[in-house]
Design an enzyme around this catalytic site. Structure first.
Site, PDB file in Angstrom:
ATOM      1  CG  HIS A 108      19.288  15.944  59.455  1.00 49.00           C
ATOM      2  ND1 HIS A 108      19.141  14.762  58.766  1.00 49.00           N
ATOM      3  CD2 HIS A 108      19.878  16.810  58.596  1.00 49.00           C
ATOM      4  CE1 HIS A 108      19.614  14.920  57.547  1.00 49.00           C
ATOM      5  NE2 HIS A 108      20.067  16.146  57.410  1.00 49.00           N
ATOM      6  CG  ASP A 156      23.559  17.130  57.615  1.00 51.58           C
ATOM      7  OD1 ASP A 156      23.254  16.173  56.890  1.00 51.58           O
ATOM      8  OD2 ASP A 156      22.852  18.162  57.727  1.00 51.58           O
ATOM      9  CG  HIS A 208      26.456  20.436  54.629  1.00 44.31           C
ATOM     10  ND1 HIS A 208      26.467  19.194  55.206  1.00 44.31           N
ATOM     11  CD2 HIS A 208      25.177  20.670  54.280  1.00 44.31           C
ATOM     12  CE1 HIS A 208      25.235  18.703  55.188  1.00 44.31           C
ATOM     13  NE2 HIS A 208      24.444  19.580  54.638  1.00 44.31           N
TER      14      HIS A 208
HETATM   15 ZN   LIG Z   1      21.469  16.647  55.950  1.00 42.77          ZN
END
Ligand SMILES: [Zn+2]
Length: 308
Positions: free
Chosen positions: A238, A242, A265
């Site tokens: 995952h 991202d 992020h």
């Molecule tokens: Zn995510």
């Protein structure tokens, strides 16, 4: 396959669902985009100043999700999984109409978006796609978190290391080549959180739409979702998903290999800002040969300064 020309979708597509953080239901319609436009969000619930370009310079917050904001303070949050789906589906240009400030979380992965994008179909446009070719290693470190990118002829290879004290997540590592590998385990992998963090996140007004339907929740040595994990490395996969979505915010497909330790992020955004600010170790190119990879003849199209 490295694509020579830019692409968009053939038919519009729509979906709806709740936002992970806002808990609000919203409707999204994705429309074909013109050449060189990139990905543009359009807040159709607002009449004015409602366009938000999907670009790293418009990231206003990247703590728990990636939020884009235009110069007029108009925002759209949790864009990363939809952007990752556009990366994987190989779409360059699209208009994403949305009637709220957060992209629906769907099942927490990019699976539903990919299904819809596949149905919508893809068409080559007339202008050539621009690739960002990494020439020298570019590195960014922030405490224990580190990210660097090195030259490669693959169109994004990601080597991600995750290190959690929690035993179930623990140390996970995976390398995915977006150019050559099958990507099911990446786009099927859901967002995740620790049970003990849920209250903290809710206290700051987020995760109002979070549930076991759209996130993997880990409590000590247990996974609370009845059906368990979708693949052995779902957590790190995952994070790779991202990263692909966040890298699409560079505005380019990247010919390079990214290595990331404990990132997310925010680290990706800080890295992109540094990379473009220093404007040294890469060049923007077009592909001369459709099937080229290692032997590809690369043609420098223009200097980055014109694009930054
Ligand atoms: Zn995510």
């Amino acid at each position: 396959m490295l694509r020579v020309f830019q692409t968009t979708i053939i038919k519009p597509l729509t979906f709806n669902g709740i936002g992970l953080h806002s808990g609000r239901n919203s409707r999204v319609k994705i429309l074909p985009g013109v050449e060189d436009s990139g990905i543009i969000f359009k807040r159709v619930d607002l009449k004015n100043n409602n366009l938000i370009k999907a670009n790293y310079t418009n990231v206003s917050s990247a703590k728990l999700c990636t939020t884009l904001e235009n110069n007029h303070g108009v925002k759209v949050a949790t864009v990363e999984h939809l952007l990752a789906a556009l990366y994987i589906a190989d779409i360059d240009n699209a208009i994403i109409e949305i009637d709220s400030d957060e992209v629906p979380i769907m099942d927490g992965s990019a699976r539903e978006f990919l299904k819809l994008l596949k149905k919508a179909g893809l068409i080559n446009q007339k202008k050539k796609r621009k690739y960002l070719k990494i020439i020298n290693k570019i590195k960014f470190k922030d405490g224990k978190r580190e990210i660097f990118i090195e030259p490669s002829n693959s169109c994004l290879e990601v080597n991600f290391h995750l290190d959690y004290e929690n035993k179930i997540i623990g140390k996970q590592h995976n390398t995915v080549n977006f150019h050559k590998d099958k990507l099911e385990d990446v786009f099927n992998s859901r967002t995740f959180c620790l049970f003990e963090d849920i209250e903290k996140i809710k206290k700051i007004g987020l995760a109002k739409g979070g549930s076991l339907e759209n996130a993997v929740v880990v409590n000590g040595d247990k996974i609370l979702n009845d059906s368990g994990l979708r693949n052995d490395k779902e957590f790190v996969n995952h994070k790779i998903l991202d990263l692909a979505g966040d890298f699409l915010l560079s505005g380019y497909r990247i010919l390079g290999k990214v290595t990331c330790h404990q990132g997310g992020h925010e680290l990706t955004n800080l890295f992109l800002r540094k990379m473009f600010r220093e404007n040294l170790s890469f060049k923007v190119i077009e592909l001369e040969d459709f099937f080229a990879s290692n032997q590809v003849k690369l043609k420098q199209s223009h200097k980055l300064a014109a694009n930054a």
